[in-house]
Enzyme design. Structure first.
Site, PDB file in Angstrom:
ATOM      1  N   GLU A  82       0.820  -1.212   0.000  1.00 16.00           N
ATOM      2  CA  GLU A  82       0.000   0.000   0.000  1.00 16.00           C
ATOM      3  C   GLU A  82       0.861   1.273   0.000  1.00 16.00           C
ATOM      4  OE1 GLU A  82      -4.226  -0.739   1.742  1.00 16.00           O
ATOM      5  OE2 GLU A  82      -2.787  -1.291   3.288  1.00 16.00           O
ATOM      6  N   HIS A 101      -0.651   4.545   8.266  1.00 15.07           N
ATOM      7  CA  HIS A 101      -1.740   3.658   7.877  1.00 15.07           C
ATOM      8  C   HIS A 101      -1.777   2.503   8.855  1.00 15.07           C
ATOM      9  CE1 HIS A 101      -4.600   1.269   5.770  1.00 15.07           C
ATOM     10  NE2 HIS A 101      -3.733   0.311   5.522  1.00 15.07           N
ATOM     11  N   HIS A 103      -4.649  -0.554  10.979  1.00 12.08           N
ATOM     12  CA  HIS A 103      -5.914  -1.306  10.952  1.00 12.08           C
ATOM     13  C   HIS A 103      -6.476  -1.392  12.377  1.00 12.08           C
ATOM     14  CE1 HIS A 103      -4.383  -3.745   7.152  1.00 12.08           C
ATOM     15  NE2 HIS A 103      -4.481  -2.448   6.925  1.00 12.08           N
ATOM     16  N   HIS A 169     -11.358  -1.814   6.754  1.00  9.41           N
ATOM     17  CA  HIS A 169      -9.928  -1.850   6.512  1.00  9.41           C
ATOM     18  C   HIS A 169      -9.156  -1.159   7.650  1.00  9.41           C
ATOM     19  CE1 HIS A 169      -6.545  -0.804   3.340  1.00  9.41           C
ATOM     20  NE2 HIS A 169      -6.074  -1.365   4.426  1.00  9.41           N
TER      21      HIS A 169
HETATM   22 ZN   LIG Z   1      -4.083  -1.646   4.992  1.00  7.67          ZN
END
Ligand SMILES: [Zn+2]
Length: 237
Positions: A82, A101, A103, A169
């Protein structure tokens, strides 16, 4: 800061995210802009043990397109799938130098329960309340943000805000520095956890009264980031 100090900062940030419960598994990454087409980012390696055990050696200099940012940087390492999620935010947001980023389970659960991130508290967490009051939008696709097309969709949904939720996500958080991006992510996670607790207790989520919101002092961006960051580092296991 030197490159070595920046690599350590990113590694610390990964460990803070894990220690705060924003990463239930090993996934997640933090990045920092270096120049107009390179960033430092946590990469994947053969000895990788996950976000909670990130070291400065896991952080590498890569181009926005995922190539090595210097000779030997990616020997034995690969950028995250990503990476476009990071590079597209950095390409399009001159106000942003760092991207997180993660989760976080509570953030994902609250969104799936239909609970938006709202300013439900006041002085409990003033930066978090103001962040929520300004809006925390949702990118409604549960896709792996693995190319510029999907990253562009996410950036559009983010609409210039510090944090965007990614349905099913996790979240993407931005800041002028690594500390700010991490603290923004933690603030959103805290509101998500509170929202789930209130809802589970049978309560109704109500925005802070407008008069009370107006009473919250504007302490300025980054007012207590130094203290907050030292606190996060001090509570690491
Ligand atoms: Zn992710």
């Amino acid at each position: 800061m030197t490159f070595a100090e920046e690599r350590q900062l990113i590694a610390d940030a990964c460990r803070v995210l894990a220690a705060r419960g924003l990463a239930s598994g090993y996934l997640g990454h933090v990045s920092l802009r270096v120049d107009e087409d390179r960033l430092l980012v946590r990469c994947r390696g053969r000895q990788e043990r996950g976000l909670a055990w990130t070291t400065a050696a896991d952080v590498h200099l890569v181009t926005f397109d995922g190539g090595p940012g210097a000779v030997g940087e990616l020997d034995g390492w690969t950028p995250p799938n990503e990476l476009p999620l990071h590079s597209e935010v950095l390409r399009t947001r001159g106000d942003v130098d760092a991207v997180v980023h993660a989760h976080p389970p509570a953030v994902v659960a609250a969104d799936l329960a239909g609970l938006r991130i709202r300013p439900i508290v006041g002085a409990y967490d003033m930066p978090g309340t103001k962040l929520a009051a300004g809006g925390v939008p949702v990118y409604p696709r549960g896709v792996l943000v693995r190319d510029r097309r999907l990253a562009g969709e996410m950036v559009t949904a983010m609409a210039g805000r510090p944090v965007v939720l990614l349905r099913g996500h996790g979240l993407t958080s931005a800041g002028t520095g690594v500390q700010e991006a991490v603290l923004n992510a933690i603030a959103v996670d805290q509101i998500a956890q509170l929202s789930l607790t209130v809802a589970a207790a049978g309560g109704t989520l109500v925005d802070l009264d407008a008069a009370d919101m107006a009473e919250l002092p504007d302490l300025g961006a980054g007012f207590n980031h130094g203290t907050a960051w030292r606190h996060e580092l001090a509570r690491l296991p």
